[in-house]
Write a protein that holds these residues in place. Structure first.
Motif, PDB file in Angstrom:
ATOM      1  N   ARG A   1      32.199  34.402  33.348  1.00 17.73           N
ATOM      2  CA  ARG A   1      32.507  33.178  32.626  1.00 17.73           C
ATOM      3  C   ARG A   1      32.411  31.947  33.537  1.00 17.73           C
ATOM      4  NH1 ARG A   1      31.933  31.483  28.141  1.00 17.73           N
ATOM      5  NH2 ARG A   1      32.936  33.240  27.109  1.00 17.73           N
ATOM      6  N   ALA A   2      32.631  32.143  34.850  1.00 16.08           N
ATOM      7  CA  ALA A   2      32.640  31.008  35.767  1.00 16.08           C
ATOM      8  C   ALA A   2      31.309  30.262  35.779  1.00 16.08           C
ATOM      9  CB  ALA A   2      33.000  31.469  37.180  1.00 16.08           C
ATOM     10  N   HIS A   3      30.219  30.963  35.473  1.00 10.93           N
ATOM     11  CA  HIS A   3      28.914  30.293  35.535  1.00 10.93           C
ATOM     12  C   HIS A   3      28.040  30.619  34.347  1.00 10.93           C
ATOM     13  CE1 HIS A   3      29.781  28.987  39.565  1.00 10.93           C
ATOM     14  NE2 HIS A   3      30.120  30.221  39.883  1.00 10.93           N
TER      15      HIS A   3
ATOM     16  N   MET B   1      31.058  42.172  40.738  1.00 18.89           N
ATOM     17  CA  MET B   1      31.446  40.810  40.406  1.00 18.89           C
ATOM     18  C   MET B   1      30.655  39.805  41.232  1.00 18.89           C
ATOM     19  SD  MET B   1      35.546  41.324  40.055  1.00 18.89           S
ATOM     20  CE  MET B   1      35.988  39.639  40.257  1.00 18.89           C
TER      21      MET B   1
ATOM     22  N   LEU C   1      31.930  28.584  52.240  1.00 16.08           N
ATOM     23  CA  LEU C   1      32.273  28.292  50.845  1.00 16.08           C
ATOM     24  C   LEU C   1      33.154  27.054  50.720  1.00 16.08           C
ATOM     25  CD1 LEU C   1      32.942  31.951  49.769  1.00 16.08           C
ATOM     26  CD2 LEU C   1      31.168  30.468  48.820  1.00 16.08           C
TER      27      LEU C   1
ATOM     28  N   ALA D   1      36.446  31.690  45.233  1.00 10.08           N
ATOM     29  CA  ALA D   1      35.150  31.932  45.868  1.00 10.08           C
ATOM     30  C   ALA D   1      34.105  32.325  44.832  1.00 10.08           C
ATOM     31  CB  ALA D   1      35.285  33.019  46.926  1.00 10.08           C
ATOM     32  N   SER D   2      34.585  32.785  43.652  1.00  8.10           N
ATOM     33  CA  SER D   2      33.638  33.136  42.591  1.00  8.10           C
ATOM     34  C   SER D   2      33.351  31.941  41.700  1.00  8.10           C
ATOM     35  CB  SER D   2      34.209  34.253  41.718  1.00  8.10           C
ATOM     36  OG  SER D   2      34.736  35.266  42.514  1.00  8.10           O
ATOM     37  N   GLY D   3      33.923  30.782  42.043  1.00 13.89           N
ATOM     38  CA  GLY D   3      33.641  29.582  41.266  1.00 13.89           C
ATOM     39  C   GLY D   3      34.537  29.394  40.069  1.00 13.89           C
ATOM     40  N   CYS D   4      35.692  30.072  40.076  1.00 14.48           N
ATOM     41  CA  CYS D   4      36.621  29.909  38.962  1.00 14.48           C
ATOM     42  C   CYS D   4      37.244  28.516  39.023  1.00 14.48           C
ATOM     43  CB  CYS D   4      37.698  30.981  39.053  1.00 14.48           C
ATOM     44  SG  CYS D   4      38.885  30.898  37.730  1.00 14.48           S
ATOM     45  N   PRO D   5      37.199  27.731  37.927  1.00 12.96           N
ATOM     46  CA  PRO D   5      37.809  26.401  37.959  1.00 12.96           C
ATOM     47  C   PRO D   5      39.329  26.521  38.113  1.00 12.96           C
ATOM     48  CG  PRO D   5      36.455  26.713  35.976  1.00 12.96           C
ATOM     49  CD  PRO D   5      36.617  28.047  36.616  1.00 12.96           C
TER      50      PRO D   5
ATOM     51  N   MET E   1      30.843  36.261  47.399  1.00 18.50           N
ATOM     52  CA  MET E   1      31.573  36.888  48.493  1.00 18.50           C
ATOM     53  C   MET E   1      32.127  38.239  48.070  1.00 18.50           C
ATOM     54  SD  MET E   1      34.377  35.124  50.908  1.00 18.50           S
ATOM     55  CE  MET E   1      35.973  35.665  50.424  1.00 18.50           C
TER      56      MET E   1
ATOM     57  N   ARG F   1      29.605  28.300  44.422  1.00 17.51           N
ATOM     58  CA  ARG F   1      30.399  29.508  44.664  1.00 17.51           C
ATOM     59  C   ARG F   1      30.204  30.500  43.524  1.00 17.51           C
ATOM     60  NH1 ARG F   1      35.510  25.867  45.268  1.00 17.51           N
ATOM     61  NH2 ARG F   1      35.135  24.948  47.301  1.00 17.51           N
ATOM     62  N   GLY F   2      29.875  31.702  43.892  1.00 19.26           N
ATOM     63  CA  GLY F   2      29.738  32.741  42.885  1.00 19.26           C
ATOM     64  C   GLY F   2      28.352  32.785  42.273  1.00 19.26           C
TER      65      GLY F   2
ATOM     66  N   LEU G   1      39.622  34.929  46.056  1.00 16.85           N
ATOM     67  CA  LEU G   1      38.351  35.461  45.594  1.00 16.85           C
ATOM     68  C   LEU G   1      37.923  34.768  44.302  1.00 16.85           C
ATOM     69  CD1 LEU G   1      36.108  37.539  45.984  1.00 16.85           C
ATOM     70  CD2 LEU G   1      37.315  38.962  44.328  1.00 16.85           C
TER      71      LEU G   1
ATOM     72  N   ARG H   1      31.894  24.205  43.406  1.00 20.04           N
ATOM     73  CA  ARG H   1      32.255  25.205  42.412  1.00 20.04           C
ATOM     74  C   ARG H   1      31.007  25.793  41.756  1.00 20.04           C
ATOM     75  NH1 ARG H   1      33.110  26.891  37.772  1.00 20.04           N
ATOM     76  NH2 ARG H   1      32.306  25.208  36.484  1.00 20.04           N
TER      77      ARG H   1
END
Lengths: 266, 275, 546
Positions: free
Chosen positions: B122-124, B171, B59, A171-175, B98, B92-93, A168, B89
């Protein structure tokens, strides 16, 4: 915390405190030779008697505890850090990196370490102080014992990498580096802590074994290993039960250790 | 403006996929479907028919599970099959988010709820977390979660499954994605919570104009929530059409079997009325 | 019933005890086991230098003449007789005939000639060869028939018979080279770090008084065992039957447990000593080399060591302070005028201070201000030596000298001593194989390989080493025993004065012999217990009783 664990904790603290306060508790140095009273039985001047060179056994026991108690955790820390680094790299990278690392770990576990330690000791410059010699010994113990821990941590890291929450996070774009740092590492912490607590008594005993081989701790510095070496002969113990003091202390220390920290892990 | 124009020209997401795992070849065989902007499309099928694989394919994360995908994925007019990992990346999110199937195991057991939300944010996002926090708390409130600091300090083992699912939804929508993939989001929940979560999806769809790809084996929730439905059987789409049409006039025998397997309810057509 | 059975058992035991005590029970076969300290560095008898290799040589090698370890007289072995002529420069041997090497090759004068050629080859660096070098020039051999050979030395070689005790005859013809032997046993399997096996040599020439072919034993197994506690434990279990050297502590314990098996053979020829590395090319800082090459430094260290305490604390009284290389046990050669360096730390410090050293806040510094600190290498696993080291460490600490004790495993210690010279000071005991000073030629000659403090010098680097060289060569060629004694007395005095070796203690010869071993009697000379290996017998279940 149970009562037993509390008692064990207090005992453990007492052992650590007395060894740290060795200088205060023992009026004589661990290296002073009272040559007129070798092999003295316990008496007022020497509560645990003296060794064959007339050195106060109590002082040697207290200072020896300091050596073992200080360095075993340090070596355990080093060992776990290495295990974690290697194990996580392998588990996270997967593929041939993982296979190669685990093959190396298997090889490492099966090497004849005694021989290697002998050789390494012979390669160390001769003029090192006893403290440096001890440090090197524990450093070696720490560095050389990465393999079993790395295997455990690798399988942990590998499972975490495949976990739902890691998926997940991706999928959330975590590096990826952040995934490792924020999601995988925190979950390996209990595993690493367990490795650390297990390694401490193992290293104390390993040092004891090296001490019995005349390696590791050099004269005149005492360690639990050297003191336990005197127990090799049951005939002498019968003559002087005070010789058992280091064994008793080690047993108390280890069992307290177990009961306190295994409780804490839960 | 540009996006709006582009949206007018075609679907938000257009998929044509085949996929396989080393131990399960042909999990997906030429699966084709579109998702229009703001649309809720259901992917219906029994367990193991490849529904979740589709989510991972979109994804481009099938590799994590060891699978391989072939085919085309077009999202907002862009071919994702050529997108680099770096570009994926960024998507995603933020563009595609998802909501996973099992709420509790999808939350990191070692992190507090606040930290997990922070990670998703923080991811984006750049800047101070403290500055973003009020908005996050507002978001929690909007998904019917306690919006106090105490809740943020809890760890996953201290919250309920329903709360965990709402946290995951919060989230997922933190960056207001164009498309939300919800993979069996209600299967772990009790009936009342299911209902509430479905309400939530409908509201998000309405208020944020968020397209939802709703993957489920639960026909009742599909009927309640979705505009259109596609029925998946053994890696193929066997029927696709408006939700009501599929329920009332199922064309494919497999669809009919699915509907026949439903428990009898008195007013099947009335379920969706509250929405 | 049970009473009867018990009485039969008791009777049997009485018979067995009687047989053992009378020595009447003859046993052939079986395996004798004892421990050696390390792996042999070589199986080449001409290169043997360490104790384990010498053990191999003693058990397997045939010599022309043997020294009877008990009577200290010469006995003919492969030479039936010999005659020394030409003013002590020539010896003619009449060889035993019909003798075969272990591989069946016949033994003849050619083998003796070949052995001499090989042992004197300067490229071989044979320590045995060193002891034959009486002066400049070649050693000539002249084969006068299959059973007769003359050996001519460039100068007179006094007491030369002793030298032949170490000269193992190697075959000129055998394809097995030095593996073909003439001694009672043949070296068999060697498992490094574990054991060396010796099998009975079926071609061994010697017979006992009853005409039975020797040796009695089928095999000897030398276990490599550094740990003396384990050795004693295995002795008590009957896994080894001899212990040639016992630590005083273990000896005391064994005498308490089973008095008959602990045997004190009196004063030994072994001494514990400490020496400094004086090798010019050694990888040490030059200021340290300067200390080690200074007589005042060496004598000061010597006087700072309390030898009485070493005997009392490290040996439990089973040792005496040592004065020099020759222990009192060697009555013929000891220089009785010498006494051990006196323990006088104040005088020792004053001596160093006169040389520019100064004691600065408890730390001794040399004239250049370097802290006086050095390492003392010794072999690991020897408790007595560890204790000596700890005592010396404390003695020197009182002088402000820091001593770092470094226990090393034996092979790497020998490596440092003999090849890399990467050590500062060393604590060891060297075994005196022989009573005659000529046997110590390989120690005292500055060109010799066993000149531990500075071996293999091309020319003597100090006047006193040149003087020792001269005296040693002089005594080796003098035929008059009084002149030899005078020369060697002088050598002992120089060594006392210059202190290249700091002699610490002379140990007592402490040994253990299992009751199951027959014909073993400990002597002061090496090898203390298996000096008559062909006659040793073992009474155990494996042996055939005749």
């Amino acid at each position: 915390m149970t009562t037993a664990a509390k008692v064990a904790g207090v005992l453990l603290l007492a052992v650590v405190a007395t060894s740290l306060a060795a200088g205060l508790l023992s009026p004589v140095s661990y290296e002073t030779q009272f040559r007129e009273s070798p092999n003295a039985p316990p008496c007022r001047q020497f509560p645990l008697g003296t060794d064959e060179l007339g050195r106060d056994r109590l002082a040697r026991l207290l200072y020896g505890s300091r050596v073992s108690l200080l360095l075993a955790p340090a070596a355990a820390g080093l060992s776990v850090a290495l295990s974690a680094l290697i194990g996580i790299t392998a588990g996270y990278a997967g593929g041939w990196v993982e296979r190669a690392t685990m093959a190396a770990a298997d090889l490492f576990v099966s090497l004849p370490w005694l021989f290697l330690l002998l050789t390494v000791r012979a390669l160390i410059p001769l003029n090192v102080t006893p403290w440096a010699s001890i440090l090197i010994t524990f450093l070696l113990l720490g560095v050389l014992s990465w393999a079993p821990g790395a295997r455990v941590i690798r399988s942990g890291a590998s499972a975490l990498k495949r976990s739902e929450f890691a998926l997940l996070a991706r999928a959330s774009g975590c590096p990826k580096p952040r995934l490792l740092w924020k999601h995988i590492l925190p979950n390996l912490r209990p595993l690493m802590a367990a490795q650390f607590w297990i390694a401490i008594p193992v290293f104390i005993l390993s040092e004891a074994n090296l001490g019995m081989l005349g390696l590791g701790i050099a004269e005149p510095l005492p360690s639990w290993g050297g003191l336990l070496g005197e127990l090799q002969d049951p005939g002498r113990i019968a003559g002087n039960p005070a010789l058992l003091a280091p064994a008793v202390l080690l047993t108390v220390f280890l069992s307290c250790f177990q009961s306190v920290f295994s409780k804490e892990d839960k | 403006m540009l996006e709006t124009v582009r949206n007018d020209f075609g679907p938000l997401l257009s998929v044509s996929l085949s996929a396989s795992y080393p131990d399960r070849p042909d999990v997906l065989q030429g699966v084709q479907f579109d998702v229009q902007p703001g649309e809720i499309l259901a992917l219906v099928g029994q367990s193991g028919c490849g529904k979740s694989t589709i989510a991972l394919c979109i994804l481009k994360l099938l590799g994590v599970k060891g699978g391989k995908a072939r085919g085309a994925i077009r999202f907002q007019g862009r071919d994702l099959e050529w997108a680099t990992e770096r570009e994926m990346r960024a998507i995603r999110g933020r563009e595609i988010a998802m909501v996973p199937q099992s709420p509790l195991s999808s939350l990191n057991p070692a992190l507090r709820i606040g930290a997990q939300l922070k990670e998703a944010w923080r991811a984006h996002a750049e800047g101070e977390w403290e500055a973003a926090k009020p908005r996050i708390l507002q978001l929690l409130e909007s998904v019917d979660l306690p919006c106090d600091e105490g809740f943020l300090r809890r760890v996953p083992s201290q919250i309920s499954v329903g709360q965990a699912q709402r946290v995951l939804i919060a989230m997922a929508v933190i960056h207001r994605p164009r498309l939300l993939i919800a993979d069996e989001p209600t299967s772990a929940l009790d009936l009342i919570t299911q209902r509430e979560v479905l309400d939530l999806f409908a509201r998000l769809n309405r208020e944020l104009n968020m397209a939802i790809l709703y993957i489920s084996h639960d026909l009742l929730s599909v009927a309640a929530l979705c505009h259109r439905a596609a029925v998946l059987e053994r890696g193929r789409i066997v029927e696709c059409g408006g939700a009501e049409q599929i329920f009332e006039r199922p064309a494919h025998p497999y669809t009919r079997r699915l509907i026949d397997a439903l428990p009898r309810v008195r007013q099947p057509s009335g379920i969706g009325q509250t929405f | 019933m049970s009473f009867q059975a018990a009485s039969i058992g008791a009777t049997r035991r009485v018979v067995l005890v009687a047989a053992l005590s009378l020595g009447a029970c003859f046993v052939q076969g079986g395996e004798l086991r004892f421990s050696i300290r390390s792996d042999p560095k070589t199986f080449d008898p001409l290169l043997a230098q360490d104790e384990a290799s010498e053990t191999v040589r003693y058990l397997t090698g045939g010599t022309l003449i043997r020294i009877d370890r008990r009577t200290q007289k010469f006995i003919p072995e492969l030479a039936e007789s010999w005659q020394i002529t030409a003013g002590g420069t020539k010896v003619v041997f009449k060889l035993r005939q019909g003798v075969l090497f272990s591989d069946g090759t016949p033994f003849s004068a050619d083998d003796v000639a070949h052995t001499f050629r090989r042992v004197m080859d300067p490229n071989l660096h044979s320590p045995v060869g060193d002891s034959f070098r009486s002066g400049p020039g070649e050693i000539k051999t002249e084969v006068q028939g299959p059973a007769r050979i003359a050996v001519t030395f460039p100068a007179a070689l006094a007491g030369m018979e002793r030298l032949f005790d170490q000269l193992t005859i190697v075959s000129a013809r055998s394809p097995k080279k030095e593996r073909a032997t003439l001694g009672p046993f043949v070296a068999g399997e060697h498992k490094p770090g574990s054991y060396v096996m010796f099998r009975r040599n079926p071609n061994y020439w010697k017979k006992d008084a009853a005409g039975r072919r020797l040796p009695y034993l089928d095999s000897v197994r030398a276990d490599i065992q550094q740990n003396r506690d384990l050795e004693l434990l295995r002795f008590k279990r009957g896994e080894v039957q001899l212990i040639d050297t016992l630590d005083p502590e273990l000896f005391d314990r064994l005498s308490a447990d089973s008095p008959g098996e602990a045997r004190n053979a009196g004063a030994s020829l072994e001494s514990e000593m400490l020496w400094f590395n004086q090798v010019a090319a050694a990888p040490l800082p030059s200021y340290k080399k300067a200390w080690f090459r200074s007589k005042d430094f060496r004598r000061a260290v010597s006087s700072a060591i309390n030898r009485g305490d070493l005997c009392r604390l490290a040996y439990k009284g089973h040792a005496d302070p040592a004065a020099g290389p020759i222990s009192g046990a060697n009555r013929l050669w000891v220089n009785a005028k010498l006494t051990p360096h006196v323990f006088e730390p104040q005088a020792a410090l004053a001596r160093l201070q006169r040389g520019g050293f100064r004691l600065d806040a408890g730390t001794l510094r040399d004239p250049q201000g370097n802290v006086v600190e050095f390492s003392l290498a010794t072999n690991s696993g020897n408790k007595t030596r560890a204790r000596i080291a700890a005592l010396i460490q404390q003695d020197l600490a009182k002088m402000g000298i820091r001593l770092n004790v470094v226990p090393l495993d034996f092979p790497s210690l020998i490596e440092r001593m003999t090849r890399t010279y990467d050590y500062e000071a060393c604590l060891l005991g060297l075994v005196n194989v022989d009573l005659d000073p000529n046997a110590q030629m390989n120690v005292w000659l500055s060109s010799a390989g066993n000149h531990q403090w500075n071996p293999k010098q091309k020319t003597p680097e100090t006047p006193w080493e040149a003087e020792i060289d001269r005296l040693m060569l002089a005594q080796s060629s003098a035929l008059d025993p009084k002149k030899r004694k005078a020369a060697f007395d002088r050598v002992q005095e120089i060594v006392w004065e210059e202190a290249p070796f700091l002699y610490l203690v002379n140990k007592h010869a402490l040994a253990a012999v299992s009751r199951s071993v027959l014909n073993a009697s400990p002597v002061a000379l090496w090898p203390r217990l298996y000096w008559n290996p062909e006659f040793l017998q073992v009474a155990n279940q494996m042996a055939r009783t005749r």
